[in-house]
Design a protein around this motif. Structure first.
Motif, PDB file in Angstrom:
ATOM      1  N   VAL A   1      -0.447  -4.505  -1.317  1.00 27.99           N
ATOM      2  CA  VAL A   1      -0.823  -3.552  -0.591  1.00 27.99           C
ATOM      3  C   VAL A   1      -0.411  -3.646   1.053  1.00 27.99           C
ATOM      4  O   VAL A   1      -0.092  -4.615   1.262  1.00 27.99           O
ATOM      5  CB  VAL A   1      -2.320  -3.420  -0.412  1.00 27.99           C
ATOM      6  CG1 VAL A   1      -3.075  -3.140  -1.682  1.00 27.99           C
ATOM      7  CG2 VAL A   1      -3.238  -4.566   0.404  1.00 27.99           C
ATOM      8  N   LEU A   2      -0.162  -2.577   1.622  1.00 29.35           N
ATOM      9  CA  LEU A   2       0.287  -2.573   3.191  1.00 29.35           C
ATOM     10  C   LEU A   2      -0.472  -1.744   3.804  1.00 29.35           C
ATOM     11  O   LEU A   2      -0.973  -0.670   3.278  1.00 29.35           O
ATOM     12  CB  LEU A   2       1.753  -2.066   3.021  1.00 29.35           C
ATOM     13  CG  LEU A   2       2.861  -2.803   2.336  1.00 29.35           C
ATOM     14  CD1 LEU A   2       4.329  -1.961   2.616  1.00 29.35           C
ATOM     15  CD2 LEU A   2       3.100  -4.105   3.012  1.00 29.35           C
ATOM     16  N   ALA A   3      -0.879  -2.081   5.068  1.00 30.60           N
ATOM     17  CA  ALA A   3      -1.742  -1.262   5.829  1.00 30.60           C
ATOM     18  C   ALA A   3      -0.892   0.003   6.343  1.00 30.60           C
ATOM     19  O   ALA A   3       0.193   0.120   6.278  1.00 30.60           O
ATOM     20  CB  ALA A   3      -1.920  -1.979   7.344  1.00 30.60           C
ATOM     21  N   PRO A   4      -1.859   0.989   6.300  1.00 34.27           N
ATOM     22  CA  PRO A   4      -3.240   0.996   6.080  1.00 34.27           C
ATOM     23  C   PRO A   4      -3.710   1.180   4.580  1.00 34.27           C
ATOM     24  O   PRO A   4      -4.812   1.014   4.379  1.00 34.27           O
ATOM     25  CB  PRO A   4      -3.851   2.053   7.220  1.00 34.27           C
ATOM     26  CG  PRO A   4      -2.913   3.003   7.095  1.00 34.27           C
ATOM     27  CD  PRO A   4      -1.231   2.215   7.006  1.00 34.27           C
ATOM     28  N   ASN A   5      -3.004   2.235   4.045  1.00 34.42           N
ATOM     29  CA  ASN A   5      -3.310   2.758   2.569  1.00 34.42           C
ATOM     30  C   ASN A   5      -2.298   2.778   1.520  1.00 34.42           C
ATOM     31  O   ASN A   5      -2.475   3.457   0.544  1.00 34.42           O
ATOM     32  CB  ASN A   5      -3.950   4.237   2.881  1.00 34.42           C
ATOM     33  CG  ASN A   5      -2.847   5.066   3.491  1.00 34.42           C
ATOM     34  OD1 ASN A   5      -1.935   4.493   3.936  1.00 34.42           O
ATOM     35  ND2 ASN A   5      -3.305   6.286   3.443  1.00 34.42           N
ATOM     36  N   PHE A   6      -1.100   1.969   1.716  1.00 32.40           N
ATOM     37  CA  PHE A   6      -0.313   2.078   0.752  1.00 32.40           C
ATOM     38  C   PHE A   6      -0.417   0.844  -0.325  1.00 32.40           C
ATOM     39  O   PHE A   6      -0.944  -0.207  -0.129  1.00 32.40           O
ATOM     40  CB  PHE A   6       1.186   1.607   1.385  1.00 32.40           C
ATOM     41  CG  PHE A   6       2.289   1.389   0.535  1.00 32.40           C
ATOM     42  CD1 PHE A   6       3.197   2.582  -0.050  1.00 32.40           C
ATOM     43  CD2 PHE A   6       2.681   0.098   0.223  1.00 32.40           C
ATOM     44  CE1 PHE A   6       4.354   2.167  -0.591  1.00 32.40           C
ATOM     45  CE2 PHE A   6       3.706  -0.133  -0.539  1.00 32.40           C
ATOM     46  CZ  PHE A   6       4.487   1.037  -0.942  1.00 32.40           C
ATOM     47  N   ALA A   7      -0.115   1.191  -1.694  1.00 29.47           N
ATOM     48  CA  ALA A   7      -0.251   0.090  -2.462  1.00 29.47           C
ATOM     49  C   ALA A   7       0.750   0.245  -3.697  1.00 29.47           C
ATOM     50  O   ALA A   7       1.164   1.334  -4.006  1.00 29.47           O
ATOM     51  CB  ALA A   7      -1.730  -0.056  -3.478  1.00 29.47           C
ATOM     52  N   GLN A   8       1.294  -0.763  -4.317  1.00 32.34           N
ATOM     53  CA  GLN A   8       1.936  -0.771  -5.461  1.00 32.34           C
ATOM     54  C   GLN A   8       1.197  -1.391  -6.517  1.00 32.34           C
ATOM     55  O   GLN A   8       0.573  -2.865  -6.189  1.00 32.34           O
ATOM     56  CB  GLN A   8       3.286  -1.088  -5.261  1.00 32.34           C
ATOM     57  CG  GLN A   8       4.068  -0.151  -4.338  1.00 32.34           C
ATOM     58  CD  GLN A   8       5.497  -0.435  -4.234  1.00 32.34           C
ATOM     59  OE1 GLN A   8       6.403   0.599  -4.484  1.00 32.34           O
ATOM     60  NE2 GLN A   8       6.043  -1.535  -3.867  1.00 32.34           N
ATOM     61  N   VAL A   9       1.490  -1.135  -7.871  1.00 34.61           N
ATOM     62  CA  VAL A   9       1.115  -1.892  -9.074  1.00 34.61           C
ATOM     63  C   VAL A   9       2.116  -1.915 -10.189  1.00 34.61           C
ATOM     64  O   VAL A   9       3.013  -1.010 -10.042  1.00 34.61           O
ATOM     65  CB  VAL A   9      -0.130  -1.231  -9.845  1.00 34.61           C
ATOM     66  CG1 VAL A   9      -1.661  -1.376  -8.776  1.00 34.61           C
ATOM     67  CG2 VAL A   9       0.177   0.065 -10.241  1.00 34.61           C
ATOM     68  N   GLY A  10       2.205  -3.092 -10.773  1.00 37.83           N
ATOM     69  CA  GLY A  10       3.219  -3.580 -11.508  1.00 37.83           C
ATOM     70  C   GLY A  10       3.156  -2.316 -12.696  1.00 37.83           C
ATOM     71  O   GLY A  10       2.292  -1.863 -13.044  1.00 37.83           O
ATOM     72  N   GLY A  11       4.382  -2.568 -13.720  1.00 39.42           N
ATOM     73  CA  GLY A  11       4.177  -1.555 -15.072  1.00 39.42           C
ATOM     74  C   GLY A  11       2.995  -1.732 -15.573  1.00 39.42           C
ATOM     75  O   GLY A  11       2.522  -2.885 -15.628  1.00 39.42           O
ATOM     76  N   PHE A  12       2.747  -0.891 -16.198  1.00 40.27           N
ATOM     77  CA  PHE A  12       1.299  -0.926 -16.935  1.00 40.27           C
ATOM     78  C   PHE A  12       1.313  -1.882 -18.298  1.00 40.27           C
ATOM     79  O   PHE A  12       0.474  -1.918 -18.666  1.00 40.27           O
ATOM     80  CB  PHE A  12       0.645   0.594 -17.194  1.00 40.27           C
ATOM     81  CG  PHE A  12       0.268   1.012 -15.712  1.00 40.27           C
ATOM     82  CD1 PHE A  12      -0.895   0.699 -15.107  1.00 40.27           C
ATOM     83  CD2 PHE A  12       1.303   1.815 -15.334  1.00 40.27           C
ATOM     84  CE1 PHE A  12      -1.013   1.475 -13.861  1.00 40.27           C
ATOM     85  CE2 PHE A  12       0.856   2.524 -13.790  1.00 40.27           C
ATOM     86  CZ  PHE A  12      -0.120   2.220 -13.245  1.00 40.27           C
ATOM     87  N   TRP A  13       2.452  -1.336 -18.871  1.00 41.34           N
ATOM     88  CA  TRP A  13       2.417  -1.721 -20.365  1.00 41.34           C
ATOM     89  C   TRP A  13       3.299  -3.029 -20.705  1.00 41.34           C
ATOM     90  O   TRP A  13       3.483  -3.227 -21.863  1.00 41.34           O
ATOM     91  CB  TRP A  13       3.031  -0.601 -20.882  1.00 41.34           C
ATOM     92  CG  TRP A  13       2.742   0.691 -20.354  1.00 41.34           C
ATOM     93  CD1 TRP A  13       3.603   1.865 -20.012  1.00 41.34           C
ATOM     94  CD2 TRP A  13       1.406   1.370 -20.779  1.00 41.34           C
ATOM     95  NE1 TRP A  13       2.671   2.927 -19.585  1.00 41.34           N
ATOM     96  CE2 TRP A  13       1.646   2.807 -20.272  1.00 41.34           C
ATOM     97  CE3 TRP A  13       0.398   1.038 -21.319  1.00 41.34           C
ATOM     98  CZ2 TRP A  13       0.488   3.605 -20.096  1.00 41.34           C
ATOM     99  CZ3 TRP A  13      -0.747   1.975 -21.415  1.00 41.34           C
ATOM    100  CH2 TRP A  13      -0.743   3.113 -20.657  1.00 41.34           C
TER     101      TRP A  13
END
Ligand code: FES
Ligand SMILES: [Fe+2]
Length: 467
Positions: free
Chosen positions: A250-262
């Motif tokens: 996550v980066l301030a204030p409201n950014f996020a990344q998640v890895g590939g789901f599968w």
């Protein structure tokens, strides 16, 4: 009285005393987002997504963002615009306006606005009227990226460049935009991004398996921070003879990344990238939107589970991310949307009992408070930028290594070292030339298993917070 206070929340059947106690309070510094509020001012120092292009291209869209009533449209010259929703004349909504080559015209008396808020015409007024020279309608700078419209709602003189995230410019990756409404405060939705423990229970053990069964394996989890701007967690699971390292940020204030789901975990992969990039944008104090991009590539979707046709407005291809299921289904198999919304219109921090496994949530709040304070002191909050337009490297990824557990080894300790090795290599790759970063990084990651088995310690790269 002191006896009663001692009992509250510490003895069985204490609800009677709890109900009489002074109500605990939310953290107003972090949850309020209107103009002039501490977190609202922080949010306004960043480009924020405010609408989907697919909606705006059809007709003007009303949007409530950071407590402000806005209208988002594309004029007939192709320029995107974000204006105050209510007409400066007598307040009719510009969502009913008519777009023109130069901007938008209010439907009520025809006042005509440019994309920067300039009043171009007031056609119902006599010729000698000069009211259009005297006023300007409220407007914010707007740009379009990959199907989302972003606005900058802060002080004009502080406007940052739009960040050039590496993950949004990867060859062979298709970005599919989406927007999901949540009738609750933004922070409880965003905090989910630093809460890897929920993935084990909510997504795999408590209801149906919502993604893959591997999510139910207990990971070794650590959190950390890089360069004062990126907060991450690394969750490392054993899957037979392989080790799966999931690295989210996550980066301030409201950014996020998640890895590939599968990520199945049953085939080696090295720095397989992002499944979703997202911004949790407050509509107001009790509603928010997740705006973001699902990423599709042959590598990410090797299992064929993702479905880009399901991505869009209040629609997603991973279970439980939107509302609208039946009450029975929500109870039988609740997802992220249910748990976040069910925390209440504004999650009350004073009523929580944070545990060791909430250290990512605590770190996220601490970082936010630090960024809020920077803005209050007229200092620049952390921006995720390389030098002027340069690509900003991000870290989110899945890495799966062949690494059988040697006899008589402590697998928790081994996985902790593997996770730290992956973090160190990924972070150190910031210094590689952008054009060869991924290839060089993958070569490094491929050496981790043998280095771990040889007893090598991971290079120091950042401070870790461990369970
Ligand atoms: S209210 Fe918009 S032109 Fe009169
Ligand atoms: Fe989740």
């Amino acid at each position: 009285m002191s006896d009663i206070q001692f009992e509250i929340g510490k003895k069985p059947y204490s609800a009677y005393h709890m109900a009489k106690a002074p109500p605990p309070q939310p953290d107003h510094v972090l949850v309020k987002v209107g103009p002039g509020t501490p977190c609202g001012e922080l949010m306004r120092r960043y480009w924020q997504p405010v609408a989907m292009r697919s909606k705006v291209d059809i007709r003007p869209q009303a949007a409530r963002i950071l407590g402000e009533e806005l209208v988002v449209f594309r004029d007939l010259s192709g320029r995107y615009a974000v204006l105050n929703k209510h007409c400066s004349h007598r307040g009719a909504s510009l969502e009913f306006g008519r777009v023109t080559t130069q901007g938008i015209q209010c439907c009520y008396h025809g006042w005509h606005y440019g994309v920067d808020g300039t009043v171009l015409e007031t056609p119902g007024d006599p010729e000698q009227s000069n009211i259009k020279e005297k006023i300007c309608h409220g407007a914010y700078p707007a740009i379009e990226r990959h199907g989302l419209i972003f606005a900058y709602m802060g002080p004009p003189e502080e406007k940052p460049p739009f960040p050039n995230f590496d993950s949004l410019n990867l060859p062979g990756v298709e970005l599919v935009p989406y927007a999901i409404h949540h009738p609750c405060n933004w922070l409880q939705v965003h905090e989910n991004m630093m809460d890897p423990v929920h993935a084990v229970f909510l997504h795999a053990k408590m209801g149906n398996v919502q993604i893959t069964p591997n999510w139910g394996e207990e990971p070794v989890t650590e959190w950390g921070e890089v360069n004062g701007r990126t907060l991450f967690y690394v969750a490392t699971r054993r899957l037979g003879d392989r080790v799966w390292v999931r690295f989210n940020e996550v980066l301030a204030p409201n950014f996020a990344q998640v890895g590939g789901f599968w990520a199945s975990g049953y085939q080696q992969s090295l720095f397989s990238r992002v499944g979703a990039t997202r911004w949790t944008v407050p509509g107001d104090d009790t509603s928010c939107w997740i705006f973001g991009f699902r990423h599709f590539s042959e590598e990410l979707e090797a299992g064929g589970f993702g479905n880009k046709n399901l991505i869009g407005y209040n629609s997603f291809d991973v279970y439980g991310q939107t509302g609208g299921r039946t009450a029975e289904e929500m109870q039988r198999n609740p997802g992220d949307w249910e748990v976040e919304v069910s925390q209440g219109p504004i999650a009350v921090h004073g009523a929580e009992n944070l545990a060791l496994s909430d250290m990512g949530v605590v770190a996220l709040r601490t970082n936010l408070r630090r960024a809020v304070k920077a803005v209050e002191k007229n200092q620049a909050p952390p921006q995720a930028l390389g030098a002027d337009g340069a690509i900003t490297p991000t870290y989110t990824s899945n890495t799966v290594l062949d690494l059988p557990l040697p006899a008589a080894s402590d697998d928790v300790e081994l996985r902790r070292r593997v996770g730290r090795f992956v973090v160190a290599e990924v972070v150190q790759a910031d210094g590689y030339p952008p054009e060869s970063r991924v290839e060089m990084l993958r070569q490094k990651l491929a050496t981790i298993a043998s280095r771990v088995l040889a007893g090598e310690e991971p290079p120091a790269c950042c401070r870790f917070m461990s369970l």
